[in-house]
Design an enzyme around this catalytic site. Structure first.
Site, PDB file in Angstrom:
ATOM      1  N   ALA A 165       1.862  27.481 -85.092  1.00 13.98           N
ATOM      2  CA  ALA A 165       2.868  27.882 -84.098  1.00 13.98           C
ATOM      3  C   ALA A 165       2.399  27.587 -82.676  1.00 13.98           C
ATOM      4  CB  ALA A 165       3.195  29.366 -84.246  1.00 13.98           C
ATOM      5  N   ILE A 225      -0.413  21.830 -80.573  1.00 15.41           N
ATOM      6  CA  ILE A 225      -0.623  20.652 -81.423  1.00 15.41           C
ATOM      7  C   ILE A 225      -0.159  20.942 -82.850  1.00 15.41           C
ATOM      8  CG2 ILE A 225      -2.256  18.873 -82.169  1.00 15.41           C
ATOM      9  CD1 ILE A 225      -4.110  19.757 -79.916  1.00 15.41           C
ATOM     10  N   THR A 235     -12.655  19.331 -81.103  1.00 18.54           N
ATOM     11  CA  THR A 235     -12.425  18.850 -79.744  1.00 18.54           C
ATOM     12  C   THR A 235     -13.600  18.026 -79.207  1.00 18.54           C
ATOM     13  OG1 THR A 235     -12.303  19.660 -77.458  1.00 18.54           O
ATOM     14  CG2 THR A 235     -13.206  21.168 -79.041  1.00 18.54           C
ATOM     15  N   ASP A 236     -13.305  17.152 -78.266  1.00 21.37           N
ATOM     16  CA  ASP A 236     -14.364  16.367 -77.602  1.00 21.37           C
ATOM     17  C   ASP A 236     -15.305  17.252 -76.786  1.00 21.37           C
ATOM     18  OD1 ASP A 236     -12.641  17.006 -75.482  1.00 21.37           O
ATOM     19  OD2 ASP A 236     -12.292  14.936 -74.861  1.00 21.37           O
ATOM     20  N   GLU A 237     -14.862  18.495 -76.513  1.00 24.94           N
ATOM     21  CA  GLU A 237     -15.670  19.364 -75.650  1.00 24.94           C
ATOM     22  C   GLU A 237     -16.991  19.754 -76.304  1.00 24.94           C
ATOM     23  OE1 GLU A 237     -13.521  22.162 -73.342  1.00 24.94           O
ATOM     24  OE2 GLU A 237     -11.663  21.033 -73.522  1.00 24.94           O
ATOM     25  N   TYR A 267     -15.931  28.394 -75.051  1.00 20.85           N
ATOM     26  CA  TYR A 267     -14.950  27.736 -75.937  1.00 20.85           C
ATOM     27  C   TYR A 267     -15.613  26.609 -76.717  1.00 20.85           C
ATOM     28  CZ  TYR A 267     -11.298  24.371 -77.278  1.00 20.85           C
ATOM     29  OH  TYR A 267     -10.516  23.469 -77.971  1.00 20.85           O
ATOM     30  N   ALA A 268     -16.287  25.705 -75.988  1.00 19.50           N
ATOM     31  CA  ALA A 268     -16.890  24.544 -76.643  1.00 19.50           C
ATOM     32  C   ALA A 268     -17.967  24.981 -77.636  1.00 19.50           C
ATOM     33  CB  ALA A 268     -17.475  23.606 -75.582  1.00 19.50           C
ATOM     34  N   LYS A 291     -16.277  26.227 -80.796  1.00 17.88           N
ATOM     35  CA  LYS A 291     -15.729  25.114 -81.602  1.00 17.88           C
ATOM     36  C   LYS A 291     -16.867  24.340 -82.281  1.00 17.88           C
ATOM     37  CE  LYS A 291     -12.058  23.841 -82.073  1.00 17.88           C
ATOM     38  NZ  LYS A 291     -11.003  24.216 -83.065  1.00 17.88           N
ATOM     39  N   ASN A 343      -8.854  13.779 -62.489  1.00 11.30           N
ATOM     40  CA  ASN A 343      -7.835  14.825 -62.306  1.00 11.30           C
ATOM     41  C   ASN A 343      -6.985  14.566 -61.068  1.00 11.30           C
ATOM     42  OD1 ASN A 343      -8.449  16.244 -64.601  1.00 11.30           O
ATOM     43  ND2 ASN A 343      -9.883  17.622 -63.580  1.00 11.30           N
TER      44      ASN A 343
HETATM   45  P1  NAD Z   1      -2.843  26.568 -78.790  1.00  9.79           P
HETATM   46  O1  NAD Z   1      -3.639  27.550 -78.004  1.00  9.79           O
HETATM   47  O2  NAD Z   1      -1.577  26.009 -78.241  1.00  9.79           O
HETATM   48  O3  NAD Z   1      -2.461  27.202 -80.206  1.00  9.79           O
HETATM   49  C1  NAD Z   1      -3.376  27.931 -80.988  1.00  9.79           C
HETATM   50  C2  NAD Z   1      -2.593  28.587 -82.118  1.00  9.79           C
HETATM   51  O4  NAD Z   1      -3.520  29.302 -82.941  1.00  9.79           O
HETATM   52  C3  NAD Z   1      -1.545  29.594 -81.648  1.00  9.79           C
HETATM   53  O5  NAD Z   1      -0.355  29.435 -82.365  1.00  9.79           O
HETATM   54  C4  NAD Z   1      -2.190  30.949 -81.953  1.00  9.79           C
HETATM   55  O6  NAD Z   1      -1.244  31.983 -82.210  1.00  9.79           O
HETATM   56  C5  NAD Z   1      -3.003  30.608 -83.189  1.00  9.79           C
HETATM   57  N1  NAD Z   1      -4.145  31.519 -83.400  1.00  9.79           N
HETATM   58  C6  NAD Z   1      -5.072  31.890 -82.478  1.00  9.79           C
HETATM   59  N2  NAD Z   1      -5.947  32.756 -83.038  1.00  9.79           N
HETATM   60  C7  NAD Z   1      -5.563  32.908 -84.338  1.00  9.79           C
HETATM   61  C8  NAD Z   1      -6.066  33.661 -85.415  1.00  9.79           C
HETATM   62  N3  NAD Z   1      -7.160  34.453 -85.290  1.00  9.79           N
HETATM   63  N4  NAD Z   1      -5.441  33.575 -86.609  1.00  9.79           N
HETATM   64  C9  NAD Z   1      -4.339  32.799 -86.767  1.00  9.79           C
HETATM   65  N5  NAD Z   1      -3.793  32.093 -85.764  1.00  9.79           N
HETATM   66  C10 NAD Z   1      -4.417  32.148 -84.571  1.00  9.79           C
HETATM   67  O7  NAD Z   1      -3.877  25.416 -79.190  1.00  9.79           O
HETATM   68  P2  NAD Z   1      -3.719  23.827 -79.261  1.00  9.79           P
HETATM   69  O8  NAD Z   1      -3.908  23.267 -77.925  1.00  9.79           O
HETATM   70  O9  NAD Z   1      -2.518  23.501 -80.057  1.00  9.79           O
HETATM   71  O10 NAD Z   1      -5.013  23.464 -80.109  1.00  9.79           O
HETATM   72  C11 NAD Z   1      -4.978  23.474 -81.533  1.00  9.79           C
HETATM   73  C12 NAD Z   1      -6.333  23.081 -82.070  1.00  9.79           C
HETATM   74  O11 NAD Z   1      -6.690  21.794 -81.575  1.00  9.79           O
HETATM   75  C13 NAD Z   1      -7.456  24.017 -81.649  1.00  9.79           C
HETATM   76  O12 NAD Z   1      -8.336  24.171 -82.733  1.00  9.79           O
HETATM   77  C14 NAD Z   1      -8.135  23.302 -80.508  1.00  9.79           C
HETATM   78  O13 NAD Z   1      -9.492  23.646 -80.411  1.00  9.79           O
HETATM   79  C15 NAD Z   1      -7.955  21.861 -80.936  1.00  9.79           C
HETATM   80  N6  NAD Z   1      -7.896  20.870 -79.836  1.00  9.79           N
HETATM   81  C16 NAD Z   1      -7.077  21.051 -78.770  1.00  9.79           C
HETATM   82  C17 NAD Z   1      -7.005  20.073 -77.779  1.00  9.79           C
HETATM   83  C18 NAD Z   1      -6.085  20.202 -76.603  1.00  9.79           C
HETATM   84  O14 NAD Z   1      -6.149  19.352 -75.710  1.00  9.79           O
HETATM   85  N7  NAD Z   1      -5.194  21.154 -76.537  1.00  9.79           N
HETATM   86  C19 NAD Z   1      -7.794  18.937 -77.879  1.00  9.79           C
HETATM   87  C20 NAD Z   1      -8.610  18.787 -78.986  1.00  9.79           C
HETATM   88  C21 NAD Z   1      -8.645  19.759 -79.961  1.00  9.79           C
HETATM   89  P1  TYD Z   2      -7.713  22.049 -69.080  1.00  9.42           P
HETATM   90  O1  TYD Z   2      -6.298  21.647 -69.271  1.00  9.42           O
HETATM   91  O2  TYD Z   2      -8.044  23.498 -68.959  1.00  9.42           O
HETATM   92  O3  TYD Z   2      -8.539  21.360 -70.246  1.00  9.42           O
HETATM   93  P2  TYD Z   2     -10.150  21.254 -70.478  1.00  9.42           P
HETATM   94  O4  TYD Z   2     -10.874  21.985 -69.428  1.00  9.42           O
HETATM   95  O5  TYD Z   2     -10.287  21.904 -71.786  1.00  9.42           O
HETATM   96  O6  TYD Z   2     -10.457  19.799 -70.449  1.00  9.42           O
HETATM   97  O7  TYD Z   2      -8.264  21.333 -67.781  1.00  9.42           O
HETATM   98  C1  TYD Z   2      -8.264  19.918 -67.672  1.00  9.42           C
HETATM   99  C2  TYD Z   2      -8.934  19.529 -66.383  1.00  9.42           C
HETATM  100  O8  TYD Z   2      -8.163  20.030 -65.277  1.00  9.42           O
HETATM  101  C3  TYD Z   2     -10.315  20.143 -66.221  1.00  9.42           C
HETATM  102  O9  TYD Z   2     -11.155  19.208 -65.557  1.00  9.42           O
HETATM  103  C4  TYD Z   2     -10.078  21.344 -65.337  1.00  9.42           C
HETATM  104  C5  TYD Z   2      -8.915  20.921 -64.461  1.00  9.42           C
HETATM  105  N1  TYD Z   2      -8.010  22.020 -64.030  1.00  9.42           N
HETATM  106  C6  TYD Z   2      -7.651  22.139 -62.701  1.00  9.42           C
HETATM  107  O10 TYD Z   2      -8.079  21.338 -61.819  1.00  9.42           O
HETATM  108  N2  TYD Z   2      -6.806  23.146 -62.337  1.00  9.42           N
HETATM  109  C7  TYD Z   2      -6.311  24.043 -63.237  1.00  9.42           C
HETATM  110  O11 TYD Z   2      -5.543  24.939 -62.838  1.00  9.42           O
HETATM  111  C8  TYD Z   2      -6.676  23.896 -64.609  1.00  9.42           C
HETATM  112  C9  TYD Z   2      -6.152  24.856 -65.653  1.00  9.42           C
HETATM  113  C10 TYD Z   2      -7.538  22.867 -64.970  1.00  9.42           C
END
Ligand code: NAD
Ligand code: TYD
Length: 341
Positions: free
Chosen positions: A10, A13, A128-130, A152-153, A156, A251
């Site tokens: 939900a 991604i 994640t790449d992080e 966070y990183a 993960k 950025n």
């Molecule tokens: P998001 O924060 O939009 O969604 C996370 C979802 O997980 C939500 O629906 C939340 O309700 C659910 N969730 C959180 N804790 C939970 C729990 N304890 N039990 C069940 N459900 C739970 O995240 P996203 O950006 O869609 O990322 C999804 C995945 O992809 C994550 O594992 C993230 O680390 C990974 N990822 C994200 C990015 C990015 O750029 N957003 C990049 C690479 C990898």
């Molecule tokens: P973010 O979307 O939080 O992703 P991540 O830190 O996981 O890569 O941030 C992306 C980039 O943007 C990161 O270099 C931090 C920067 N950033 C800002 O400059 N301002 C903001 O308000 C946020 C949330 C992020």
């Protein structure tokens, strides 16, 4: 591999992936298992619930809750888990790391243990790449050591290590994908691109961290979904696959592009105090996933263009989130008094 449990489906991604898989595979069934934290939103799956009522189900639950996880697997005859569930925002992990350790580390263990005990066919971990940490030069390859620098990183990376341990120790059939910064439809407006786009639409300041010279690979979410599907079906068991465009963007350039696309002035950019421990650069080597015959369809610029268009056209989705009390409180805590000149 026909009955998928998509945890975190939900979220941003996950919901795009659910839609993608149901559209692509007419014989697949999907149960979304999601706790519905602040980031989970059933609006993300509204059309899915209508279009695929016979093959889609939703179960509310926490991945840390072993008995509900098992119950859902048995009830739905699940053979494959694809784990998107996570706490995902670096800034929130700096403010309160606890939920990150719970969900991203312990929750991953609970899913792995259920997959092992119940004899599931397959487990895929979305990472994640992080986990590679700040990359001063070159690009991270899958065999590089993890060197996470934010809570966070680190959580993960711990999840990934546990997934690998279950493969080596118990022979669980796993794969891991490590994605770059995804952008596109249904991304919660705390992440930088949806935050900047929706602020700019309303002529609000765009809080740019530090000098704005940090580098990210802004990647279109549906390209990521396509690559995860490929890893699921053609990836080598036990292996890791990086997924991104393999290019990079500063950025400050991402911010200027958003303003240009919306026809808004650069005076909206508000420099703010930098994030502690801010990773200045992520860069992925995507040779391995390309070797499976995959190419990203969108560049970083295309992805930003698509994202801007979606937020302009879908105010129904983000306005209720941004005007909600929970979001407003978060925004205040995160940005109030942080301006620098
Ligand atoms: P998001 O924060 O939009 O969604 C996370 C979802 O997980 C939500 O629906 C939340 O309700 C659910 N969730 C959180 N804790 C939970 C729990 N304890 N039990 C069940 N459900 C739970 O995240 P996203 O950006 O869609 O990322 C999804 C995945 O992809 C994550 O594992 C993230 O680390 C990974 N990822 C994200 C990015 C990015 O750029 N957003 C990049 C690479 C990898
Ligand atoms: P973010 O979307 O939080 O992703 P991540 O830190 O996981 O890569 O941030 C992306 C980039 O943007 C990161 O270099 C931090 C920067 N950033 C800002 O400059 N301002 C903001 O308000 C946020 C949330 C992020």
């Amino acid at each position: 591999m026909h009955n998928l449990m998509i945890t975190g489906g939900a979220g941003f991604i996950g919901s795009n992936f659910v839609r993608y898989m149901l559209e692509k595979y007419p014989d697949y069934h999907v149960v979304v298992y999601d706790k519905l934290t602040y980031a989970g939103n059933l609006d993300n799956l509204k059309d899915v619930a209508e279009r695929f009522a016979d093959r889609y189900a939703f179960a509310r639950g926490d991945i840390c809750d072993a008995s509900t996880v098992r119950e859902t697997i048995r009830e739905r005859n699940v053979d494959t888990i694809i784990n998107f569930a996570a706490e995902t925002h670096v800034d929130r992990s700096i403010m309160s790391p606890d939920a990150f350790i719970q969900t991203d580390v312990y929750g991953t263990y609970v899913l792995l243990e259920a997959a092992r005990e119940l004899g599931l066919e397959r487990y895929h971990q979305v990472s994640t790449d992080e986990v590679y940490g700040h990359v001063p030069e070159g690009a991270s390859q899958e065999a590089d050591p993890v060197a996470p620098r934010s809570p966070y990183a680190a959580s993960k990376a711990s999840g990934d290590l546990m997934v690998n341990a279950y493969h080596v120790t118990y022979g669980l059939q796993v794969t891991i994908s490590r994605g770059a910064n995804n952008i596109g439809p249904y991304q919660y407006p705390e992440k930088v691109v949806p935050l900047f786009v929706t602020n700019a639409i309303d002529d609000l300041p765009l809080p740019l961290y530090g000098d704005g010279l940090q580098v990210r690979d802004y990647h279109y979410v549906l390209d990521h979904c396509e690559a995860i599907d490929l890893v699921l079906h053609e990836g080598k068991l036990g292996d890791i696959y990086n997924i991104g465009t393999g290019s990079e963007m500063r950025n400050v350039d991402m911010t200027h592009l958003i303003l240009e696309l919306l026809g808004k002035p650069e005076t909206l950019i508000q420099p703010v105090r930098d994030r502690p421990g801010h990773d200045r650069r992520y860069a992925l080597d995507v040779t391995k996933i390309r070797g499976l015959g995959w190419e990203p369809a969108h560049s970083c610029e295309d992805a930003i263009r698509e994202a801007v268009r979606w937020y302009v056209e879908n105010e129904w989705w983000w306005r209720p989130i941004k005007s909600g009390e929970r979001y407003q409180e978060y925004y205040k805590r995160q940005y109030e008094g942080r301006e620098v000149e």
